[in-house]
Every structure is written in C-alpha cells, then in structure tokens.
Design an enzyme around this catalytic site. Structure first.
Site, PDB file in Angstrom:
ATOM      1  N   GLN A   1     -16.569 -11.684  13.241  1.00  0.00           N
ATOM      2  CA  GLN A   1     -15.113 -11.693  13.079  1.00  0.00           C
ATOM      3  C   GLN A   1     -14.743 -11.146  11.702  1.00  0.00           C
ATOM      4  OE1 GLN A   1     -12.853 -12.510  15.344  1.00  0.00           O
ATOM      5  NE2 GLN A   1     -13.989 -13.667  16.874  1.00  0.00           N
TER       6      GLN A   1
ATOM      7  N   CYS B   1       0.831  -1.201   0.000  1.00  0.00           N
ATOM      8  CA  CYS B   1       0.000   0.000   0.000  1.00  0.00           C
ATOM      9  C   CYS B   1       0.866   1.253   0.000  1.00  0.00           C
ATOM     10  CB  CYS B   1      -0.886  -0.008   1.237  1.00  0.00           C
ATOM     11  SG  CYS B   1      -1.857   1.484   1.412  1.00  0.00           S
TER      12      CYS B   1
ATOM     13  N   CYS C   1      -2.416  -0.131   9.188  1.00  0.00           N
ATOM     14  CA  CYS C   1      -1.357  -1.149   9.249  1.00  0.00           C
ATOM     15  C   CYS C   1      -0.140  -0.582   9.964  1.00  0.00           C
ATOM     16  CB  CYS C   1      -0.905  -1.539   7.842  1.00  0.00           C
ATOM     17  SG  CYS C   1      -2.125  -2.483   6.936  1.00  0.00           S
TER      18      CYS C   1
ATOM     19  N   CYS D   1      -7.917  -0.020  -0.167  1.00  0.00           N
ATOM     20  CA  CYS D   1      -7.098  -0.653   0.873  1.00  0.00           C
ATOM     21  C   CYS D   1      -6.859  -2.119   0.520  1.00  0.00           C
ATOM     22  CB  CYS D   1      -7.821  -0.534   2.207  1.00  0.00           C
ATOM     23  SG  CYS D   1      -7.142  -1.579   3.488  1.00  0.00           S
TER      24      CYS D   1
ATOM     25  N   ASP E   1     -15.078 -14.780  24.972  1.00  0.00           N
ATOM     26  CA  ASP E   1     -14.457 -14.123  23.818  1.00  0.00           C
ATOM     27  C   ASP E   1     -14.704 -12.624  23.951  1.00  0.00           C
ATOM     28  OD1 ASP E   1     -13.449 -13.394  21.390  1.00  0.00           O
ATOM     29  OD2 ASP E   1     -14.940 -14.436  20.180  1.00  0.00           O
TER      30      ASP E   1
ATOM     31  N   GLU F   1     -24.766 -12.089  25.574  1.00  0.00           N
ATOM     32  CA  GLU F   1     -24.256 -10.993  24.741  1.00  0.00           C
ATOM     33  C   GLU F   1     -25.002  -9.712  25.096  1.00  0.00           C
ATOM     34  OE1 GLU F   1     -22.048 -10.202  22.123  1.00  0.00           O
ATOM     35  OE2 GLU F   1     -23.105  -8.290  22.131  1.00  0.00           O
TER      36      GLU F   1
ATOM     37  N   TYR G   1     -20.019 -13.458  25.817  1.00  0.00           N
ATOM     38  CA  TYR G   1     -19.636 -12.514  24.752  1.00  0.00           C
ATOM     39  C   TYR G   1     -19.859 -13.205  23.402  1.00  0.00           C
ATOM     40  CZ  TYR G   1     -16.987 -10.848  28.820  1.00  0.00           C
ATOM     41  OH  TYR G   1     -16.604 -10.465  30.084  1.00  0.00           O
TER      42      TYR G   1
ATOM     43  N   CYS H   1      -8.559 -11.063  21.811  1.00  0.00           N
ATOM     44  CA  CYS H   1      -7.958 -10.257  20.749  1.00  0.00           C
ATOM     45  C   CYS H   1      -6.962  -9.267  21.341  1.00  0.00           C
ATOM     46  CB  CYS H   1      -9.035  -9.541  19.938  1.00  0.00           C
ATOM     47  SG  CYS H   1     -10.128  -8.567  20.953  1.00  0.00           S
TER      48      CYS H   1
HETATM   49  N1  SAH Z   1     -17.837 -14.700  20.125  1.00  0.00           N
HETATM   50  C1  SAH Z   1     -18.305 -13.805  19.109  1.00  0.00           C
HETATM   51  C2  SAH Z   1     -18.173 -12.321  19.457  1.00  0.00           C
HETATM   52  C3  SAH Z   1     -16.873 -11.857  20.047  1.00  0.00           C
HETATM   53  S1  SAH Z   1     -16.643 -10.104  20.091  1.00  0.00           S
HETATM   54  C4  SAH Z   1     -17.645 -14.102  17.792  1.00  0.00           C
HETATM   55  O1  SAH Z   1     -16.611 -14.767  17.737  1.00  0.00           O
HETATM   56  O2  SAH Z   1     -18.165 -13.684  16.768  1.00  0.00           O
HETATM   57  C5  SAH Z   1     -17.106  -9.653  21.686  1.00  0.00           C
HETATM   58  C6  SAH Z   1     -18.595  -9.518  21.885  1.00  0.00           C
HETATM   59  O3  SAH Z   1     -18.809  -9.188  23.244  1.00  0.00           O
HETATM   60  C7  SAH Z   1     -19.264  -8.421  21.068  1.00  0.00           C
HETATM   61  O4  SAH Z   1     -20.362  -8.973  20.401  1.00  0.00           O
HETATM   62  C8  SAH Z   1     -19.735  -7.399  22.142  1.00  0.00           C
HETATM   63  O5  SAH Z   1     -20.954  -6.790  21.792  1.00  0.00           O
HETATM   64  C9  SAH Z   1     -19.897  -8.272  23.347  1.00  0.00           C
HETATM   65  N2  SAH Z   1     -19.755  -7.641  24.653  1.00  0.00           N
HETATM   66  C10 SAH Z   1     -19.001  -6.577  25.000  1.00  0.00           C
HETATM   67  N3  SAH Z   1     -19.059  -6.367  26.324  1.00  0.00           N
HETATM   68  C11 SAH Z   1     -19.863  -7.331  26.848  1.00  0.00           C
HETATM   69  C12 SAH Z   1     -20.291  -7.649  28.172  1.00  0.00           C
HETATM   70  N4  SAH Z   1     -19.913  -6.929  29.217  1.00  0.00           N
HETATM   71  N5  SAH Z   1     -21.097  -8.725  28.337  1.00  0.00           N
HETATM   72  C13 SAH Z   1     -21.490  -9.466  27.275  1.00  0.00           C
HETATM   73  N6  SAH Z   1     -21.121  -9.200  25.997  1.00  0.00           N
HETATM   74  C14 SAH Z   1     -20.313  -8.142  25.789  1.00  0.00           C
END
Ligand code: SAH
Length: 506
Positions: free
Chosen positions: A317, A72, A81, A164, A431, A367, A346, A458
C-alpha cells in the site's frame, strides 16, 4: 449551439468523476478541467458533444470559497493530482459522495440503506508527503535535456519535476544523483516513439517506519554502463537528515521507533529491472540486484507492529499511515474471536493475512505474483506467525480448485473431509486491483457462503458492481467506510463488510 474555442462564463456547481468541475451554459453541461466547485470561471470549450462538452479554465472570475493555492507548481499539467486546488476537507466530502453515487447508480442500493451503513470517510492528518512509492519516467524535454518527472495528464510527455510534494523530499536528491550519473557517463534515456535509449523509469520505495530506501532503475537493456559509478554516487548520498521526519514536522512523523538499526546511509537496495518490451507496463519481470539486499523492510502497526520485506515487484500500500487505519478497520469488520478460518484473496505480501492471523485460527492467502508470495511466506516466518499458508495463483482459479476439492489444489496430496472442513472460510477478505473481482471468484465465494465477506477496494465503481452480485447472492452490507489513501487525487479506497442473510434475489 456552442462550438470548439467558444468562451463561456459559468458557475461550477458539481465535481465530476475525474475531479473536473461541472457547470451549465444555458443548460448545456460542461466538464471543466481545473475548475473548483463554487468557482465562477471563464472557460474555453475544447470539445463539443450533442448533450455535453468539455472545457478548460481560461480565467477564474470569482474563486470558490473551497479553492486553495496548490502546493505544486506543476499541478495543472501533471497527471498525478487532479484536485489539489480543492480544500482538503472538501476533497474528503467529494470522495464520500463519489462512493455513495457509485453504490446508488452501479450497485443499485437504496439511498437510505447506504446512509445507514456508511460511516464518515477517514481523512489524513497531513495530506502531503504521504506516498512511499514513486515511479518517475526518465526522458528528454523539448530542448533535448535529460529530465525526470511525471507524465502530463493523458499523455506521455514528461514534466520535469523531481520534487513531488506527495512523496518523500529525499527522492529529489536521489533522482538528481541518477540524472548526473547519466549525464556524466552518457547514458541515454529511453524514447517511447523510437523504442531506443536505455533508462525508462526510476522506482523509489521508502519504508516510513524503518527509513530504508529501495531504488530500482527500469532499463531497456541487460545492463547499465559503469554500474559501479551509479552505486558510488547513490551510496555516498547524505540522506540521514531527512529521517526521522518527526524532528522537523511532527505531523509527517514517519516512524515512532525504528524496529532495527538503520543502515547509516539508508539505502537498502539498488537494482535494475529489465524491460525491453515496447509497452506501457513500467516494470520488467527480471530484476537484478546491483547493490544491497534486493528489498526493503518496513513495519505497519495495527496496533502492534508486524515487519514486512518488500521487493520491487511486490504490491505494498502506498500510504502507510492510512493503511494502518484501513487494516484496523479490516480487522474490526472481520470480527475475529480466534476460532475463525479466514481466506485473504489478493493478499500481496501478506499484510492483511498476518494481522488477521494474530486474531484467527487459520488464514489462507492467495496472490498471483510469485515474488509477493515469497515475500509473504518470509514475512510470516520472520514474525513467527505459523497459522497462515499462502497459495500462488489467481484467486478465480485457486478458490474454485479448493471448493471443488480439486487435486491440483493439494498438489495431488491427501484430501480428507475433515481437513477440507477446517479450511472452509468463516470470513473471506478480498482486496482486488482496480478491475475488481473476477466473476468466477465471486460465484465461488457465494457457493462457499462464508458468514462474512470483507471487501477492500481501490475503485468504488467495480466495488459497487461486485457488491451487487454478492448481495443478489444472499449477502447484506452491514458496515462500510471510505479511507483517503490518495489525497489530491480523485482515487478513493473503500472497505465494506457483508454478512450472509440468506435473502437471495434472482
Ligand atoms: N491485500 C494486499 C494487496 C492488495 S493489491 C495489501 O493490502 O497489501 C492487489 C493484489 O492482488 C496485488 O498484489 C496483485 O498482484 C494481486 N492480484 C491481481 N490479480 C490477481 C488475481 N487474479 N488473483 C490473485 N491476486 C491477484
């Protein structure tokens, strides 16, 4: 002693947390932006602290053997990046080391333990055109021309770039069409400094398996002028030629087989998101669909496909090919036999939950985003998966409410012991977003004591912090692996499996 604007010649010996090069000038540590490990550079000092300073590359004197030509042209200015000039193999090694260093330094784990459990990082076959989501700020350049692009590192100046190389090439065509609609109809771009102007961002999401595209304009107002002109422009675009991509480049194959017929023009949804706040948050909470169905469909294969609906506000993702590998590991680490109860905290739109549900007795997903929970329920229904339930709320509130057998959790409904025992987790999957898990969530997990915890992260720093708490509470890390979801950036995804071993430390 060095001072600002001094020029030094140094050898770059290491890579910092943000991808910058690290070298020493007479023992004084310098963090050098845009330098690659192994480079000999001439650098200009930009800031001096007592024990270390910052600098930027003026000239590469002897390039590192790991230096490559960035794809890029904007990579030095753009904040997207950080390590494009570093050979991809070396990027992977850097990420693996970063995870190791955080586990050592923040987690307090022993080096030999980390080296015994961590498997080699999972890289990408093709580290370009991997992102399915991009959010482009819209604004003006110094000459007052309307532009779309990316923020320059650490600023809100927009670098005009619609092409991009991390995203799908068709985004350029879509963005150019939106800019031309804006020019022709005198639609203004939002300006952060004054809070005036209309169009703030454009969100584009692409289903890599389905080929479907979702376009959402974030606006500082209720409505776009002559919306029908925008719709006409976008729906007339010829985007079929870009998909499926395997015809032109097998390495970036985006779909094996579409699970349903593509709408001929690929665009599945055009919407606006209303955000009238003076804030850094990109998306507004209110979404109005202008055309199409408001969401895209896409599938992930782990290994059999499950189809998902994805709305503008739901998390999904960003790198679908690597996500399939990541979720494959999550399933493997959960060691499901069909008898387990799994909690997926999450859970977003229920992606991990649904793959787990195929192998477990029952899955509960938690969630916080209401739209994501709606998507999750719809995703379960459309895939005929019935052994899963979703709860909307914060993990740190729902989990304790369940644990304390709080009436709130059951909406005042029955609370029989047997039913509660059935819901008790054998495996908890978390997650969380970058900030990691809330302490209340971690302490409740410890109190519930599932046999296994699978932690998908992450951000390796908050991961290490949380693992320390879980391991002090009686868990032990059994397996772990980094997965490169974000090539050319310094972000890294990690998955860890822990098992209860009863050795609590105080
Ligand atoms: N496991 C899913 C999402 C992971 S991203 C996947 O792999 O696709 C993290 C997620 O946590 C997001 O959807 C966000 O909205 C949610 N989140 C953020 N804070 C939170 C909380 N305190 N309790 C529950 N979910 C939450």
């Amino acid at each position: 002693m060095y001072k600002k604007n001094d020029i030094v010649t140094i050898m770059i010996e290491d890579i910092g947390n943000d991808g910058e090069g690290i070298g020493k000038a007479d023992g004084y540590i310098l963090f050098v932006k845009d330098a690659v490990i192994g480079d000999m550079v001439e650098a200009r000092i930009t800031k001096c602290k007592k024990n270390y300073g910052y600098a930027r590359v003026e000239k590469v004197i002897t390039p590192s053997p790991f230096r490559v030509k960035p794809k890029c042209p904007f990579y030095r200015q753009c904040g997207g990046c950080q390590i494009q000039a570093l050979q991809y193999e070396k990027q992977l090694a850097y990420k693996q080391d970063k995870v190791r260093a955080d586990l050592l330094r923040i987690g307090g784990f022993m080096a030999d333990r980390i080296d015994a459990v961590m498997e080699p990082i999972v890289g990408m076959e093709e580290p370009w055109h991997y992102r399915n989501k991009a959010q482009y700020p819209i604004g003006y350049d110094r000459e007052g021309n309307l532009v779309a692009g990316f923020y320059a590192g650490r600023t809100h100046d927009i670098i005009a770039n619609t092409d991009c190389p991390l995203g799908p090439p068709e985004n350029k065509v879509i963005l150019e069409a939106i800019l031309s609609y804006m020019r022709e109809n005198h639609v203004s771009a939002y300006q952060e400094t004054s809070g005036e102007g209309l169009v703030r961002h454009v969100l584009i999401r692409t289903g890599f398996f389905s080929g479907e595209i979702l376009i959402c304009l974030v606006i500082n107002g209720k409505k776009l002028p002559v919306e029908e002109k925008l719709i006409a422009k976008l729906t007339e675009l010829k985007l079929d030629g870009f998909w499926p991509a395997e015809e032109t480049n097998p390495k970036i194959a985006r779909a094996q087989k579409p699970y349903r017929n593509l709408p001929s023009k690929r665009i599945a949804s055009i919407s606006v998101s209303i955000n009238r706040e003076q804030t850094n948050v990109i998306m507004g909470k209110e979404i109005r669909v202008l055309w199409g169905r408001g969401y895209i469909e896409d599938s992930l294969r782990v290994p059999d496909p499950i189809a998902f609906s994805i709305s503008p506000l739901s998390f999904y993702q960003v790198n679908p090919r690597q996500t399939e590998k990541l979720y494959g590991l999550a399933l493997e680490y959960a060691e499901l036999t069909g008898r387990e109860t799994v909690w997926d905290l999450y859970c977003g739109i229920g992606t991990i939950s649904l793959f787990m549900a195929k192998k477990a007795k029952k899955v509960y997903g938690v969630e916080v985003v209401p739209q994501a929970i709606e998507d999750a329920r719809e995703n379960a229904r459309r895939n005929g998966i019935t052994n899963v339930e979703f709860y909307m709320g914060k993990a740190e509130e729902i989990l304790p409410a369940f644990y304390k057998r709080d009436k709130m959790f059951f909406n005042g409904k029955m609370d029989e012991k047997n039913e509660m025992d059935q819901r008790h987790p054998d495996v908890i999957v978390v997650d969380p977003p970058r900030k990691g898990c809330d302490e209340k969530c971690l302490s409740t997990m410890l109190a519930m004591r599932p046999d296994r915890i699978v932690y998908v992260s992450c951000d390796s720093a908050t991961l290490a912090r949380d693992l320390k708490i879980l391991c002090e509470g009686g868990y032990e890390i059994k397996r772990g692996r980094a997965v490169d979801q974000f090539g050319h950036t310094c972000h890294v995804e990690v998955i860890i499996m822990m098992q209860y071993c009863g050795k609590e430390k105080n």
